[in-house]
Design an enzyme around this catalytic site. Sequence first.
Site, mmCIF file in Angstrom:
data_model
loop_
_atom_site.group_PDB
_atom_site.id
_atom_site.type_symbol
_atom_site.label_atom_id
_atom_site.label_comp_id
_atom_site.label_asym_id
_atom_site.label_seq_id
_atom_site.Cartn_x
_atom_site.Cartn_y
_atom_site.Cartn_z
ATOM 1 N N ARG A 98 0.833 -1.209 0.000
ATOM 2 C CA ARG A 98 0.000 0.000 0.000
ATOM 3 C C ARG A 98 0.868 1.259 0.000
ATOM 4 N NH1 ARG A 98 -3.196 -2.460 -2.399
ATOM 5 N NH2 ARG A 98 -4.815 -3.650 -1.398
ATOM 6 N N GLU A 135 1.968 1.577 -3.453
ATOM 7 C CA GLU A 135 0.842 2.083 -4.232
ATOM 8 C C GLU A 135 0.684 3.599 -4.044
ATOM 9 O OE1 GLU A 135 -3.726 0.692 -4.934
ATOM 10 O OE2 GLU A 135 -3.045 0.822 -2.847
ATOM 11 N N SER A 185 15.468 14.704 0.681
ATOM 12 C CA SER A 185 16.493 13.754 1.088
ATOM 13 C C SER A 185 15.897 12.590 1.862
ATOM 14 C CB SER A 185 17.525 14.457 1.976
ATOM 15 O OG SER A 185 18.461 13.520 2.486
#
Length: 154
Positions: free
Chosen positions: A95, A98, A121
């Site tokens: 997830r 995703e 960073s």
Amino acid sequence: MRGAAIVLTKKEAAEAVRHAKAVTGVTWAQLSESVGRPLAWTTAALLGQHPMSKDEAASAAVLLELGEDAALAFQSQPTRGALDSAVPVDPTVYRLYEVIQVYGPTVKELIHEQCGDGIMSAINFRLDVQRVPDPAGDRVVITLDGKYLPYQWE
């Protein structure tokens, strides 16, 4: 002559940590307090993503009832970002993958618009994870806090 310690890889040490946490009942928060570092950093370090100092590694190993072999592995230089597969299969990790697939281009555009031509960073970085009560169901708030680094075209 002293007997040589068993050499554990970072991955083997991380599995030993998971097992020891289950056996001892020690929490990530307790480990963080013992090590004297932020919760997310300590968790990542014990899962193999950061090297610990000798004292940090010793504190964690003692609390987890692990040996010198684990403490030595905690101190070794990691291969960061190593996943078992190109696309993660664990539902929680997938997830997050995703989220980056869907919102990564948006985050990039907003960084460039608000900060200029540069990046966030992951070296000078802070992470926080919080559970937040909500009437419609608890929420998970993940804060990614990285230093802005401008590209320097010389």
